[in-house]
Motif scaffolding. Sequence first.
Motif, PDB file in Angstrom:
ATOM      1  N   ALA A  50      41.381  43.881  52.741  1.00  0.00           N
ATOM      2  CA  ALA A  50      41.805  44.653  51.522  1.00  0.00           C
ATOM      3  C   ALA A  50      40.772  44.937  50.630  1.00  0.00           C
ATOM      4  O   ALA A  50      39.823  44.071  50.220  1.00  0.00           O
ATOM      5  N   THR A  51      40.607  46.085  50.276  1.00  0.00           N
ATOM      6  CA  THR A  51      39.628  46.646  49.217  1.00  0.00           C
ATOM      7  C   THR A  51      40.330  47.203  48.029  1.00  0.00           C
ATOM      8  O   THR A  51      41.493  47.358  47.667  1.00  0.00           O
ATOM      9  N   ILE A  52      39.436  46.905  46.913  1.00  0.00           N
ATOM     10  CA  ILE A  52      40.112  47.460  45.723  1.00  0.00           C
ATOM     11  C   ILE A  52      40.628  48.833  45.657  1.00  0.00           C
ATOM     12  O   ILE A  52      41.291  49.244  44.976  1.00  0.00           O
ATOM     13  N   ARG A  53      39.387  49.594  46.670  1.00  0.00           N
ATOM     14  CA  ARG A  53      39.971  51.151  46.351  1.00  0.00           C
ATOM     15  C   ARG A  53      41.382  51.458  47.084  1.00  0.00           C
ATOM     16  O   ARG A  53      41.983  52.109  46.832  1.00  0.00           O
ATOM     17  N   ASP A  54      41.474  50.602  48.190  1.00  0.00           N
ATOM     18  CA  ASP A  54      42.887  50.797  48.953  1.00  0.00           C
ATOM     19  C   ASP A  54      43.912  50.189  48.375  1.00  0.00           C
ATOM     20  O   ASP A  54      45.018  50.653  48.099  1.00  0.00           O
ATOM     21  N   ILE A  55      43.650  49.029  47.226  1.00  0.00           N
ATOM     22  CA  ILE A  55      44.876  48.750  46.359  1.00  0.00           C
ATOM     23  C   ILE A  55      45.149  49.656  45.295  1.00  0.00           C
ATOM     24  O   ILE A  55      46.273  49.853  44.980  1.00  0.00           O
ATOM     25  N   ALA A  56      43.859  50.307  44.622  1.00  0.00           N
ATOM     26  CA  ALA A  56      44.266  51.326  43.806  1.00  0.00           C
ATOM     27  C   ALA A  56      45.304  52.305  44.383  1.00  0.00           C
ATOM     28  O   ALA A  56      46.105  52.863  43.644  1.00  0.00           O
ATOM     29  N   LYS A  57      44.650  52.721  45.619  1.00  0.00           N
ATOM     30  CA  LYS A  57      45.625  54.040  46.178  1.00  0.00           C
ATOM     31  C   LYS A  57      46.731  53.570  46.420  1.00  0.00           C
ATOM     32  O   LYS A  57      47.869  54.405  45.951  1.00  0.00           O
ATOM     33  N   GLY A  58      47.200  52.393  46.895  1.00  0.00           N
ATOM     34  CA  GLY A  58      48.489  51.967  47.122  1.00  0.00           C
ATOM     35  C   GLY A  58      49.113  51.961  45.789  1.00  0.00           C
ATOM     36  O   GLY A  58      50.462  52.156  45.673  1.00  0.00           O
ATOM     37  N   ALA A  59      48.485  51.816  44.543  1.00  0.00           N
ATOM     38  CA  ALA A  59      49.465  51.680  43.118  1.00  0.00           C
ATOM     39  C   ALA A  59      49.352  52.918  42.638  1.00  0.00           C
ATOM     40  O   ALA A  59      49.786  53.143  41.282  1.00  0.00           O
ATOM     41  N   GLY A  60      48.878  54.175  43.275  1.00  0.00           N
ATOM     42  CA  GLY A  60      48.689  55.429  42.696  1.00  0.00           C
ATOM     43  C   GLY A  60      47.922  55.503  41.394  1.00  0.00           C
ATOM     44  O   GLY A  60      48.336  56.457  40.531  1.00  0.00           O
ATOM     45  N   MET A  61      46.770  54.808  41.456  1.00  0.00           N
ATOM     46  CA  MET A  61      45.922  55.093  40.125  1.00  0.00           C
ATOM     47  C   MET A  61      44.497  54.702  40.562  1.00  0.00           C
ATOM     48  O   MET A  61      43.972  54.697  41.899  1.00  0.00           O
ATOM     49  N   SER A  62      43.623  54.709  39.682  1.00  0.00           N
ATOM     50  CA  SER A  62      42.198  54.885  39.980  1.00  0.00           C
ATOM     51  C   SER A  62      41.607  53.301  40.040  1.00  0.00           C
ATOM     52  O   SER A  62      42.606  52.295  39.672  1.00  0.00           O
ATOM     53  N   THR A  63      40.424  53.003  40.636  1.00  0.00           N
ATOM     54  CA  THR A  63      39.847  51.878  40.675  1.00  0.00           C
ATOM     55  C   THR A  63      39.583  51.415  39.287  1.00  0.00           C
ATOM     56  O   THR A  63      39.640  50.079  39.023  1.00  0.00           O
ATOM     57  N   GLY A  64      39.215  52.447  38.410  1.00  0.00           N
ATOM     58  CA  GLY A  64      39.071  51.877  36.875  1.00  0.00           C
ATOM     59  C   GLY A  64      40.179  51.237  36.477  1.00  0.00           C
ATOM     60  O   GLY A  64      40.087  50.342  35.369  1.00  0.00           O
ATOM     61  N   ALA A  65      41.338  51.808  36.682  1.00  0.00           N
ATOM     62  CA  ALA A  65      42.768  51.338  36.371  1.00  0.00           C
ATOM     63  C   ALA A  65      42.918  49.806  36.605  1.00  0.00           C
ATOM     64  O   ALA A  65      43.413  49.114  36.168  1.00  0.00           O
ATOM     65  N   VAL A  66      42.523  49.682  37.955  1.00  0.00           N
ATOM     66  CA  VAL A  66      42.694  48.215  38.384  1.00  0.00           C
ATOM     67  C   VAL A  66      41.666  47.171  37.855  1.00  0.00           C
ATOM     68  O   VAL A  66      42.231  46.378  37.256  1.00  0.00           O
ATOM     69  N   PHE A  67      40.451  47.655  37.703  1.00  0.00           N
ATOM     70  CA  PHE A  67      39.762  46.803  36.637  1.00  0.00           C
ATOM     71  C   PHE A  67      39.787  46.634  35.366  1.00  0.00           C
ATOM     72  O   PHE A  67      39.318  45.786  34.746  1.00  0.00           O
ATOM     73  N   ALA A  68      40.692  47.452  34.953  1.00  0.00           N
ATOM     74  CA  ALA A  68      41.034  47.482  33.305  1.00  0.00           C
ATOM     75  C   ALA A  68      42.161  46.444  33.350  1.00  0.00           C
ATOM     76  O   ALA A  68      42.207  45.817  32.177  1.00  0.00           O
ATOM     77  N   ASN A  69      42.796  45.821  34.410  1.00  0.00           N
ATOM     78  CA  ASN A  69      43.780  44.781  34.465  1.00  0.00           C
ATOM     79  C   ASN A  69      43.324  43.506  35.139  1.00  0.00           C
ATOM     80  O   ASN A  69      43.798  42.432  34.577  1.00  0.00           O
ATOM     81  N   PHE A  70      42.338  43.735  36.213  1.00  0.00           N
ATOM     82  CA  PHE A  70      41.800  42.505  36.660  1.00  0.00           C
ATOM     83  C   PHE A  70      40.480  42.456  36.857  1.00  0.00           C
ATOM     84  O   PHE A  70      39.832  43.723  37.034  1.00  0.00           O
ATOM     85  N   GLN A  71      40.057  41.386  36.645  1.00  0.00           N
ATOM     86  CA  GLN A  71      38.329  41.223  36.949  1.00  0.00           C
ATOM     87  C   GLN A  71      37.734  41.652  37.941  1.00  0.00           C
ATOM     88  O   GLN A  71      36.708  42.429  38.228  1.00  0.00           O
TER      89      GLN A  71
END
Length: 219
Positions: A50-71
């Motif tokens: 599982a990659t951050i890129r794929d998690i971001a895609k699954g959430a419908g947002m950018s990887t930057g938005a993921v890193f804004a919430n999780f380290q």
Amino acid sequence: MRETTLSAHEAAEAEGQPRLNRRQAAKIRTRQKVLDAARALFAERGYDAATIRDIAKGAGMSTGAVFANFQDKAELFECVFAEEMGGLLQDIQTAAGHEGRVAERLAEGLTAGYHRSLEHLPLMQAMIARSWFQPEAADERSRTFVKPIIEAIIAVLQAGIREGELRQDLDQLVMGRMIWDVFVANFRYAAYDHWGIEELTPHIRKQLDLILSSQLARQ
């Protein structure tokens, strides 16, 4: 099926906290959306694939938005782990929350746990694997998520002691941890021997009977 989660406002009110403003509520919703996507991906692929890129895609947002919430992915996984242990606790407590023999109550509780976890076995495999390979601080946090489940097991043992089924000198903590360890170890059979609930249910019942047999008050 996962329970419907409360809205940010409802969760705050339920805990006696002040209502959140729009920005705070939006941040909580975004964070939960990322968590839900991460959980689905970990459940499908396990941790490593599982990659951050794929998690971001699954959430419908950018990887930057993921890193804004999780380290990082490790923190995301830890949060998913905490959620999963909370759900597992509820399932075990509900299924074991009736009167009866200790072994029967525990077997029903742990079987309910298998029902829950077998639906996303790669997630449980990843949780077990990472428990062996994580920093000490992360391991301590993981233990705090598991502790309430062990305490729920101990509560059933205590009921057995009060009712005269189990010995008064039973080491409750050791026994509770032992039962949890056996529960977790059986996932190996699900992963590598393709055991389903039909095989795991009688197996955990036999294990519990053997574990508890030396602790019965009347032998």
